[in-house]
Design an enzyme around this catalytic site. Structure first.
Site, PDB file in Angstrom:
ATOM      1  N   SER A 125       0.839  -1.200   0.000  1.00 25.05           N
ATOM      2  CA  SER A 125       0.000   0.000   0.000  1.00 25.05           C
ATOM      3  C   SER A 125       0.869   1.244   0.000  1.00 25.05           C
ATOM      4  O   SER A 125       1.981   1.246   0.553  1.00 25.05           O
ATOM      5  CB  SER A 125      -0.851  -0.036   1.269  1.00 25.05           C
ATOM      6  OG  SER A 125      -1.415   1.223   1.525  1.00 25.05           O
ATOM      7  N   TYR A 150      -2.172  -1.093  10.878  1.00 25.64           N
ATOM      8  CA  TYR A 150      -2.404  -1.661   9.544  1.00 25.64           C
ATOM      9  C   TYR A 150      -1.241  -1.326   8.610  1.00 25.64           C
ATOM     10  O   TYR A 150      -0.670  -2.200   7.955  1.00 25.64           O
ATOM     11  CB  TYR A 150      -3.730  -1.121   8.959  1.00 25.64           C
ATOM     12  CG  TYR A 150      -3.790  -1.237   7.464  1.00 25.64           C
ATOM     13  CD1 TYR A 150      -4.036  -2.461   6.850  1.00 25.64           C
ATOM     14  CD2 TYR A 150      -3.535  -0.135   6.634  1.00 25.64           C
ATOM     15  CE1 TYR A 150      -4.041  -2.576   5.472  1.00 25.64           C
ATOM     16  CE2 TYR A 150      -3.530  -0.242   5.266  1.00 25.64           C
ATOM     17  CZ  TYR A 150      -3.795  -1.466   4.689  1.00 25.64           C
ATOM     18  OH  TYR A 150      -3.780  -1.588   3.321  1.00 25.64           O
ATOM     19  N   LYS A 154       1.933  -3.632   6.653  1.00 21.99           N
ATOM     20  CA  LYS A 154       2.344  -3.618   5.237  1.00 21.99           C
ATOM     21  C   LYS A 154       3.857  -3.375   5.138  1.00 21.99           C
ATOM     22  O   LYS A 154       4.548  -4.026   4.353  1.00 21.99           O
ATOM     23  CB  LYS A 154       1.569  -2.547   4.466  1.00 21.99           C
ATOM     24  CG  LYS A 154       0.090  -2.872   4.294  1.00 21.99           C
ATOM     25  CD  LYS A 154      -0.116  -4.131   3.458  1.00 21.99           C
ATOM     26  CE  LYS A 154      -1.544  -4.608   3.451  1.00 21.99           C
ATOM     27  NZ  LYS A 154      -1.730  -5.945   2.864  1.00 21.99           N
TER      28      LYS A 154
HETATM   29  N1  UFG Z   1     -12.994  10.878   3.332  1.00 20.22           N
HETATM   30  C1  UFG Z   1     -14.021  11.765   3.638  1.00 20.22           C
HETATM   31  N2  UFG Z   1     -15.186  11.232   4.092  1.00 20.22           N
HETATM   32  C2  UFG Z   1     -15.382   9.898   4.257  1.00 20.22           C
HETATM   33  C3  UFG Z   1     -14.334   9.010   3.929  1.00 20.22           C
HETATM   34  C4  UFG Z   1     -13.143   9.552   3.484  1.00 20.22           C
HETATM   35  O1  UFG Z   1     -13.873  12.986   3.521  1.00 20.22           O
HETATM   36  O2  UFG Z   1     -16.480   9.498   4.683  1.00 20.22           O
HETATM   37  C5  UFG Z   1     -11.728  11.438   2.839  1.00 20.22           C
HETATM   38  C6  UFG Z   1     -10.560  11.105   3.743  1.00 20.22           C
HETATM   39  O3  UFG Z   1     -10.466  12.033   4.781  1.00 20.22           O
HETATM   40  C7  UFG Z   1      -9.395  11.115   2.744  1.00 20.22           C
HETATM   41  C8  UFG Z   1     -10.031  10.631   1.434  1.00 20.22           C
HETATM   42  O4  UFG Z   1     -11.428  10.830   1.602  1.00 20.22           O
HETATM   43  O5  UFG Z   1      -8.960  12.432   2.567  1.00 20.22           O
HETATM   44  C9  UFG Z   1      -9.775   9.168   1.159  1.00 20.22           C
HETATM   45  O6  UFG Z   1     -10.113   8.428   2.322  1.00 20.22           O
HETATM   46  P1  UFG Z   1     -10.240   6.832   2.323  1.00 20.22           P
HETATM   47  O7  UFG Z   1     -10.632   6.418   3.696  1.00 20.22           O
HETATM   48  O8  UFG Z   1     -11.103   6.384   1.186  1.00 20.22           O
HETATM   49  O9  UFG Z   1      -8.779   6.368   1.962  1.00 20.22           O
HETATM   50  P2  UFG Z   1      -7.418   6.624   2.730  1.00 20.22           P
HETATM   51  O10 UFG Z   1      -6.571   7.430   1.793  1.00 20.22           O
HETATM   52  O11 UFG Z   1      -7.580   7.138   4.084  1.00 20.22           O
HETATM   53  O12 UFG Z   1      -6.914   5.138   2.913  1.00 20.22           O
HETATM   54  C10 UFG Z   1      -6.647   4.349   1.812  1.00 20.22           C
HETATM   55  C11 UFG Z   1      -6.942   2.879   2.130  1.00 20.22           C
HETATM   56  C12 UFG Z   1      -6.013   2.346   3.137  1.00 20.22           C
HETATM   57  C13 UFG Z   1      -4.596   2.664   2.789  1.00 20.22           C
HETATM   58  C14 UFG Z   1      -4.439   4.143   2.530  1.00 20.22           C
HETATM   59  C15 UFG Z   1      -3.064   4.510   2.090  1.00 20.22           C
HETATM   60  O13 UFG Z   1      -8.257   2.733   2.584  1.00 20.22           O
HETATM   61  O14 UFG Z   1      -6.169   0.948   3.179  1.00 20.22           O
HETATM   62  O15 UFG Z   1      -5.323   4.524   1.504  1.00 20.22           O
HETATM   63  O16 UFG Z   1      -2.900   5.898   2.173  1.00 20.22           O
HETATM   64  F1  UFG Z   1      -3.761   2.334   3.776  1.00 20.22           F
END
Ligand code: UFG
Length: 339
Positions: A125, A150, A154
């Site tokens: 990741s 998590y 990785k």
């Molecule tokens: N976000 C919102 N509202 C939500 C969900 C997410 O505004 O309800 C925003 C988050 O704050 C972030 C973006 O959307 O800025 C993406 O969030 P995600 O939760 O979809 O993804 P992440 O980037 O946090 O995490 C993803 C994967 C993880 C991995 C990570 C690596 O889910 O498994 O990328 O950076 F580890």
């Protein structure tokens, strides 16, 4: 026909990869304990490809059963997806994450080694980079300490594989995914979050479907073009294609070294609001959202330099964000109709 074991083959990226492998002419065997997947994905995969993969309900933490699998089922290579993946849950239950993600990996590698299976692709990741100092992120970007257990699993997984590859002369490719989105164009497989989704796109589709009232946009005071955080959203079918190319590289012995890393992203960052707008435009509907404070642990931005994967794997992303979001919405609607 080469035989490939896909662990976690009933999960989100796993199931799309199984379809792509079968369509590329591989015979696929699946191990999945269904701890975060549904067994009906076997039927769903079969309905797309007309080939039913052999399925084994095995928990990789069970060393005996994992060994027995390899003794009884000779395979040419392994793609290892099976792992827990919820960032927030890992903060609450770190030991459960270390036990599952690391013990599962170690048992798998030991069984592979004993049974002379020399090729493995590891689901890694972009989380291993943490908040990188420079964008875009290439494979030489220094790794930082991940925020969550998590993410640490990785990073530790990659380290375990480094020693495994060099000590036992095995061939390993670590694929570092950015943010997977989308669903199969058939709408027969897609992401199936259990409970309230953590990730952006499933939350958006569930809000559009009326399952959730309102999307929270976590923070609009980041130093970005519209104040919301930036990620690189890569279509799951493009990811699946990269796995086929990576395992084929190992099968054809075209890898340059016995441990390789590839970033899998589109190369373009999108803000949260850009994703919401793209979803609305692609599907001609509007999504109810509200700006909320930042979510703990979120980084400002991450997007990939994918030139190494393009050059060495002869891979490139083909599906636009809008098309991915159309597929995600079709999948959500399809799920709604099945209920
Ligand atoms: N976000 C919102 N509202 C939500 C969900 C997410 O505004 O309800 C925003 C988050 O704050 C972030 C973006 O959307 O800025 C993406 O969030 P995600 O939760 O979809 O993804 P992440 O980037 O946090 O995490 C993803 C994967 C993880 C991995 C990570 C690596 O889910 O498994 O990328 O950076 F580890």
């Amino acid at each position: 026909m080469k035989k490939i074991l896909v662990t976690g083959g009933l999960g989100y990226i796993g199931s799309h990869t199984v379809v792509a492998l079968q369509q590329a002419g591989y015979e696929v065997l699946i191990i999945d304990d269904c701890s975060n997947a549904d067994k009906d994905f076997l039927d769903r995969i079969t309905s797309i490809t007309s080939i039913r993969p052999q399925y084994f309900s095995i928990d990789l933490k069970d060393q005996l059963k994992t060994n027995q699998f390899f003794e009884n089922n000779p395979v040419d290579g392994v793609i290892h997806f099976a792992a827990y993946k919820a960032v927030g849950e890992s903060v609450e239950k770190p030991l459960m994450y270390y036990r599952n993600n690391l013990m599962g990996l170690i048992n798998l590698l030991e069984a592979m080694n004993e049974n002379k299976v020399d090729h493995v692709i590891f689901s890694s990741s972009c989380t291993v980079y943490g908040q990188a100092d420079q964008m875009p992120i290439d494979e030489q970007t220094p790794l930082k300490k991940p925020e969550s257990p998590y993410g640490k699993t990785k990073q530790m997984g990659e380290e375990i594989l480094e020693d495994y590859a060099s000590t036992y002369q095995k061939n390993v490719i670590c694929l570092r995914y950015f943010n997977p989105v989308g669903a199969h164009p058939s709408s027969k497989i897609g992401e199936l979050p259990k409970g309230i989704p953590n990730n952006l796109v499933p939350y958006v589709t569930q809000t559009a479907a009326g399952i959730r009232e309102c999307l929270s946009v976590w923070g609009d005071d980041y130093p970005t073009r519209d104040g919301t955080a930036i990620r690189d959203y890569i279509d799951v079918n493009d990811l699946a294609d990269a796995h086929v190319k990576a395992i084929t590289r190992l099968m054809e012995q075209k890898n340059k070294t016995n441990l390789e890393f590839f970033n899998l992203g589109t190369g373009t960052g999108s803000t949260v609001l850009e994703v919401v707008n793209a979803f609305e435009k692609a599907n001609n509907l509007s999504v109810n959202y509200k700006i909320q404070p930042r979510r703990a642990g979120d980084i400002v931005e991450a997007f990939a330099d994918n030139s190494f994967a393009k050059k060495e794997l002869n891979w490139q992303p083909t599906i636009s964000l809008e098309e991915s979001l159309r597929n995600s919405w079709n999948w959500e609607q399809n799920l709604g109709q099945e209920k």
